[in-house]
Design a protein around this motif. Structure first.
Motif, PDB file in Angstrom:
ATOM      1  N   SER A 156       0.839  -1.199   0.000  1.00 17.09           N
ATOM      2  CA  SER A 156       0.000   0.000   0.000  1.00 17.09           C
ATOM      3  C   SER A 156       0.873   1.248   0.000  1.00 17.09           C
ATOM      4  CB  SER A 156      -0.908   0.014   1.232  1.00 17.09           C
ATOM      5  OG  SER A 156      -1.827  -1.058   1.187  1.00 17.09           O
ATOM      6  N   VAL A 157       0.547   2.189  -0.867  1.00 16.18           N
ATOM      7  CA  VAL A 157       1.236   3.482  -0.917  1.00 16.18           C
ATOM      8  C   VAL A 157       0.289   4.521  -0.337  1.00 16.18           C
ATOM      9  CG1 VAL A 157       2.346   5.199  -2.400  1.00 16.18           C
ATOM     10  CG2 VAL A 157       2.535   2.758  -2.937  1.00 16.18           C
ATOM     11  N   ASP A 158       0.699   5.148   0.747  1.00 12.19           N
ATOM     12  CA  ASP A 158      -0.202   6.013   1.511  1.00 12.19           C
ATOM     13  C   ASP A 158      -0.347   7.409   0.945  1.00 12.19           C
ATOM     14  OD1 ASP A 158      -0.639   3.959   3.315  1.00 12.19           O
ATOM     15  OD2 ASP A 158       1.092   4.520   4.545  1.00 12.19           O
ATOM     16  N   LYS A 159       0.697   7.888   0.251  1.00 14.13           N
ATOM     17  CA  LYS A 159       0.658   9.258  -0.261  1.00 14.13           C
ATOM     18  C   LYS A 159       0.614   9.259  -1.783  1.00 14.13           C
ATOM     19  CE  LYS A 159       3.214  11.180   3.668  1.00 14.13           C
ATOM     20  NZ  LYS A 159       4.436  11.934   4.095  1.00 14.13           N
ATOM     21  N   PRO A 160       0.001  10.273  -2.383  1.00 20.63           N
ATOM     22  CA  PRO A 160      -0.038  10.348  -3.850  1.00 20.63           C
ATOM     23  C   PRO A 160       1.373  10.356  -4.429  1.00 20.63           C
ATOM     24  CG  PRO A 160      -1.521  11.969  -2.879  1.00 20.63           C
ATOM     25  CD  PRO A 160      -0.720  11.403  -1.755  1.00 20.63           C
ATOM     26  N   TYR A 161       1.556   9.628  -5.510  1.00 19.48           N
ATOM     27  CA  TYR A 161       2.868   9.603  -6.173  1.00 19.48           C
ATOM     28  C   TYR A 161       2.680   9.278  -7.636  1.00 19.48           C
ATOM     29  CZ  TYR A 161       7.639   8.446  -7.462  1.00 19.48           C
ATOM     30  OH  TYR A 161       8.862   8.417  -8.084  1.00 19.48           O
ATOM     31  N   THR A 162       3.315  10.081  -8.486  1.00 21.66           N
ATOM     32  CA  THR A 162       3.321   9.854  -9.924  1.00 21.66           C
ATOM     33  C   THR A 162       4.772   9.865 -10.388  1.00 21.66           C
ATOM     34  OG1 THR A 162       1.189  10.970 -10.187  1.00 21.66           O
ATOM     35  CG2 THR A 162       2.544  10.735 -12.155  1.00 21.66           C
ATOM     36  N   GLY A 163       5.205   8.785 -11.017  1.00 21.33           N
ATOM     37  CA  GLY A 163       6.579   8.747 -11.485  1.00 21.33           C
ATOM     38  C   GLY A 163       7.166   7.353 -11.452  1.00 21.33           C
ATOM     39  N   MET A 164       8.501   7.297 -11.569  1.00 23.91           N
ATOM     40  CA  MET A 164       9.222   6.029 -11.565  1.00 23.91           C
ATOM     41  C   MET A 164       9.246   5.423 -10.157  1.00 23.91           C
ATOM     42  SD  MET A 164      10.404   5.358 -14.619  1.00 23.91           S
ATOM     43  CE  MET A 164      10.870   6.137 -16.181  1.00 23.91           C
ATOM     44  N   MET A 165       9.149   4.100 -10.107  1.00 25.02           N
ATOM     45  CA  MET A 165       9.259   3.369  -8.848  1.00 25.02           C
ATOM     46  C   MET A 165      10.134   2.138  -9.078  1.00 25.02           C
ATOM     47  SD  MET A 165       5.411   3.622  -7.200  1.00 25.02           S
ATOM     48  CE  MET A 165       5.941   3.886  -5.515  1.00 25.02           C
TER      49      MET A 165
END
Length: 427
Positions: free
Chosen positions: A61-70
């Motif tokens: 689970s990712v709790d905060k918004p994130y757009t981009g490479m992972m």
């Protein structure tokens, strides 16, 4: 009271919508149990969280918004998977061969499109020019000529509609403009790159484009005006802002990587003299360099899988001089450099010195085979460039050398084994 409850409910719902999950399915034969999740800041991976396997899969689970490479990193076998987030659920599965990850299948639409697009980009740059040449020799209607023409058409066609995917659009548009190697592309100017760096949104830091675009900026001008060009760039991005400090950090590390010591020193001094609040990225760059300057006390390291000593850490090793070597069994320069030190190892011991070698290998077999021939203290995390000491000791290439005194202070940073031998007067 009802209004407050309603507002809180809306906020909670919006917060929940901003979260997303990453689902990863592995074969039952894949042995690693733990996975680390990283986001990206410029060229630096940032640990976001970790999760244990349940059955044959991970759900993160990712709790905060994130757009981009992972990136997913499996520390138990030093394997990794790169992917993207459009701030929506991600789903993938993969196959393995001898516990190595192969054939990743991206099941969410954004990653599927991104993977296909990157595959086409690489082939357009490196294969399409050759296909055009081969095409001249196959004018017939043979099966091969037909297949060749179809592939040329596939690679030549315009980028598909990516409007549903903001990050894929951002990455594709700017990669094509600033980094794609094509005869059709005009040479980008300093002003165009500055405009891109100053006007981009937060996707710049998470896109993996920042460092290569900065290298393109440095290569776009004359070496005679390099300092002035960099000053112009830093003024535009404003080093008192988070973006400006990230750009400054990247430039310092680029100069360090390419051995441009004067440029590195100049802008490291500028970074250290800033009076404003400094972001974490630049703070870490300053600290890493300060800790590895001549005269600094070399940070301690607790050994991991050490050989040829009973010492538990670097500081536990008692010697008048310590030669620290960072190397890898896959490094061709190390192949030519290390034998020179082996020849002089007895002479190092004769002056109450010791050699401590840290390997950036990631495969236990070649490392184990090589280390049998090395008479000094050896250690490795077997995590390649993900090894913790790569950042701690500012290692940008192999081999890298430091010489310490008996109090673990850095007294020299030789470039080559011959310089080590000369400094210690072992000739």
């Amino acid at each position: 009271m009802k209004k407050i409850i309603f507002i809180l409910s809306v906020l909670a719902a919006n917060s929940y919508e901003a979260q997303f999950k990453i689902n990863v399915e592995a074969p039952s034969s894949f042995t690693p149990k733990e996975v680390y999740l990283y986001t990206l800041n410029g060229s630096k991976d940032v640990l976001n969280g970790k999760e244990l396997k349940k059955g044959n899969s991970w759900q993160i689970s990712v709790d905060k918004p994130y757009t981009g490479m992972m990136k997913l990193y499996f520390p138990e076998n030093n394997a990794s998977i790169n992917f993207i987030s459009e701030n929506k659920d991600v789903k993938m599965k993969f196959e393995t061969e001898k516990d190595k990850i192969v054939n990743i299948d991206y099941l969410d639409e954004a990653n599927h499109v991104m993977n296909e697009m990157q595959d086409v980009q690489k082939k357009k740059e490196f294969i399409l020019p050759a296909l055009y040449q081969i095409q001249e020799y196959y004018k017939t209607k043979s099966d091969f000529a037909t297949a060749l023409n179809n592939e040329v058409l596939r690679l030549s066609k315009a980028t598909p509609d990516l409007s549903k995917f903001p990050f894929v659009t951002y990455y594709s548009t700017n990669y094509n403009k600033f980094l794609e190697k094509s005869a059709k592309n005009s040479v980008v100017t300093h002003d165009e790159i500055i405009s891109f760096l100053t006007k981009s949104n937060e996707m710049l830091e998470s896109s993996s484009l920042l460092r290569p675009v900065l290298v393109a900026y440095l290569n776009a001008g004359s070496s005679a005006t390099l300092g002035a060009d960099v000053d112009k760039l830093l003024k535009a991005v404003n080093v008192e802002t988070p973006r400006g400090q990230t750009v400054l950090s990247e430039l310092i590390e680029i100069f360090d990587t390419y051995g441009m010591q004067d440029m590195k020193d100049k802008y490291l001094t500028e970074a250290k003299s800033l009076k404003c609040t400094i972001n974490e990225r630049l703070t870490n760059t300053i600290a890493t360099n300060v800790n590895t300057e001549i005269g600094a006390t070399f940070p301690n390291y607790v050994f991991n899988r050490v050989t040829n000593t009973k010492a538990k850490s670097l500081y536990d090793v008692k010697a008048d001089k310590k030669v620290i070597v960072f190397w890898a069994s896959t490094c061709s320069h190390c192949e030519s450099e290390l034998p020179k030190l082996i020849e002089k190892y007895n002479a190092v011991k004769a002056i109450k010195g010791e050699v401590i070698a840290f390997s950036l290998d990631n495969d236990a077999v070649p490392y184990g085979n090589k280390v049998k021939m090395l008479p000094w203290i050896n250690d490795s995390e077997l995590k390649g460039w993900n090894s913790s000491f790569a950042d701690t000791y500012n290692v940008k290439a192999t081999p890298t050398y430091y010489i310490l005194d008996s109090n673990n202070k850095i007294i020299a940073k030789p470039d080559h084994a011959a310089d080590v031998i000369s400094y210690l007067k072992l000739n």
